[in-house]
Design an enzyme around this catalytic site. Structure first.
Site, mmCIF file in Angstrom:
data_model
loop_
_atom_site.group_PDB
_atom_site.id
_atom_site.type_symbol
_atom_site.label_atom_id
_atom_site.label_comp_id
_atom_site.label_asym_id
_atom_site.label_seq_id
_atom_site.Cartn_x
_atom_site.Cartn_y
_atom_site.Cartn_z
ATOM 1 N N HIS A 226 -5.265 44.532 43.748
ATOM 2 C CA HIS A 226 -4.370 44.950 42.760
ATOM 3 C C HIS A 226 -5.275 45.315 41.634
ATOM 4 C CE1 HIS A 226 -0.726 42.512 44.133
ATOM 5 N NE2 HIS A 226 -0.816 43.386 45.139
ATOM 6 N N GLU B 246 -5.818 44.168 38.541
ATOM 7 C CA GLU B 246 -6.715 43.186 37.781
ATOM 8 C C GLU B 246 -7.854 42.775 38.773
ATOM 9 O OE1 GLU B 246 -2.218 41.731 37.407
ATOM 10 O OE2 GLU B 246 -3.304 43.262 38.877
ATOM 11 N N SER C 174 19.439 81.022 50.017
ATOM 12 C CA SER C 174 18.916 80.565 48.802
ATOM 13 C C SER C 174 17.550 80.492 48.564
ATOM 14 C CB SER C 174 19.380 78.852 48.782
ATOM 15 O OG SER C 174 18.625 78.176 49.851
ATOM 16 N N ARG D 73 8.565 64.914 44.975
ATOM 17 C CA ARG D 73 8.562 64.630 46.646
ATOM 18 C C ARG D 73 7.511 63.488 46.707
ATOM 19 N NH1 ARG D 73 9.484 69.570 50.776
ATOM 20 N NH2 ARG D 73 11.741 70.157 50.027
ATOM 21 N N LEU E 170 10.828 68.794 54.693
ATOM 22 C CA LEU E 170 10.862 68.128 53.629
ATOM 23 C C LEU E 170 9.719 67.129 53.343
ATOM 24 C CD1 LEU E 170 14.506 66.411 53.959
ATOM 25 C CD2 LEU E 170 13.497 68.355 52.449
ATOM 26 N N GLY F 220 23.182 69.546 49.495
ATOM 27 C CA GLY F 220 24.120 70.644 49.195
ATOM 28 C C GLY F 220 25.206 70.163 48.148
#
Length: 386
Positions: free
Chosen positions: A63, A65, A181, A197, A217, A310
């Site tokens: 972490h 710290e 598109s 993303r 994706l 969509g």
């Protein structure tokens, strides 16, 4: 690094904001990698000089710290710790940070915000105080919360932060009538989408979008060396129509299909082992119930969910009030009234029934404009909008 002194409400004597701002800068380095953990940064200061820095880089690793204490070494003794999130006081994948701070002999700990995790929720600061360490919280809390909207929301509600991305022409169209598109928005907007993303736990789409576009994706950033924890790709597929040869089945990133159908309803080739299937309850139309979908993703440890879908799924999410943030890339082009719109919604007959959003940010993206919008309460009858 020395800083100028000033006044600050937290201490009444020294302006500590530069130290917490530095901790926030460090935390942002983990923007794409810490999931499902929060992004956290930490600095240790003695006599107005930073003697140690650290940030949480990957889940399961040190972490912030602990990393800052290692950087400071013996200089940690007697130092003030500035950390963007309250130190943990429980055993998870790593030991409690409170124990490490106590053992290092720090004099004081200032947290930007308390940890919303019920396993901590103020108890980390209590534990430090009982060990004789001075504590405080609330310094640059707004900025700290903005860094971890999904973690904060999941810890308090069980649901992820939902962000929907849309690209639109000036007349509110997302595709031609025939479905074409690519590309409405410009290169700068498309790169920004990949950054969104990269910070997401999951990317959510519908099966109709997958069948039409066969998108992968995945994340493709400007620098291929930027570390990224690949987001989970999630497909809502009530009848298990996802083809085994679809790009989402390529194994390049984890994929989850959420359905309401039993395995026996699937025809065709079997999905690869890299694709998981989960079932949720159905809504009145037989589709995956959206609230149940988000609850499942919260259980999966998803902090931020990005919707790339969509008009049907976006319309349903808008109606259900399940999107926390809308990102719309507005391109300076006109597609005409026969092109496809942003949302599929029932016809409204009264302006009072309109869906109200609030613009929180407007940013130029090359030739495009990026609008960031949040939910807004509908106008009350006592204060009508004309």
């Amino acid at each position: 690094m020395p800083v100028e002194s000033g006044t600050d409400a937290l201490t009444g004597s020294v302006d500590e904001r530069p130290f917490m701002q530095r901790a926030l800068e460090l935390a942002r380095r983990g923007l794409y990698t810490t999931d499902p953990n929060p992004r956290v940064g930490c600095v240790l200061v003695r006599d107005g000089v930073i003697v140690g820095e650290g940030w949480h880089q990957w889940a399961g690793q040190a972490h912030a710290e602990v990393a800052a204490l290692a950087d400071a070494g013996a200089n940690a003794h007697g130092a003030t710790t500035y950390v963007t999130l309250e130190p943990c006081c429980h055993y998870g994948r790593t030991p409690p940070c409170t124990d490490a701070l106590i053992a290092a002999g720090v004099r004081r700990v200032v947290a930007a915000m308390q940890d919303p995790n019920p396993r901590v929720a103020g108890q980390g600061l209590v534990r430090l105080a009982r060990a004789g360490i001075e504590t405080g919280s609330g310094l640059l809390e707004t900025e700290a919360r903005q860094l971890n909207p999904g973690f904060c929301q999941r810890m308090t509600t069980g649901l992820p932060w939902v962000r929907s991305k849309l690209a639109s022409s000036l007349d509110g169209r997302t595709a031609l009538l025939n479905g074409e598109s690519r590309w409405i928005s410009g290169e700068a907007s498309r790169q920004d989408v990949h950054r969104l993303r990269a910070r997401s736990s999951a990317i959510l789409t519908g099966i109709d979008t997958v069948l039409a576009d066969d998108a992968r994706l995945t994340v493709r950033l400007e620098s291929a060396d930027t570390p990224v924890n690949p987001p989970l790709r999630v497909v809502l597929d009530s009848r298990l129509r996802l083809p085994a040869h679809a790009a989402l089945c390529d194994g390049s990133a984890p994929t989850l299909v959420i359905t309401t159908a039993p395995d026996s309803s699937r025809g065709g080739a079997r999905l690869p082992d890299t694709v998981r299937v989960a079932r949720v309850r159905a809504d009145s139309a037989g589709r995956p119930h959206l609230a149940a979908v988000l609850a499942l993703l919260g259980e999966e440890g998803c902090n931020e969910v990005m919707v790339e879908a969509g008009a049907g799924l976006n319309g349903a999410l808008l109606q259900a009030g399940l999107v926390d943030e809308w990102i719309i890339y507005l391109a300076p082009v006109i597609l005409g009234d026969q092109a496809r719109g942003l949302f599929h919604l029932p016809a409204l007959t009264r302006m009072a029934d309109r869906y109200a959003l609030q613009i929180s940010e407007v940013t130029r993206m090359g030739a495009d404009i990026r609008l960031t919008l949040t939910r807004h309460p509908a106008p009350s009858s006592s204060n009508p909008t004309h």
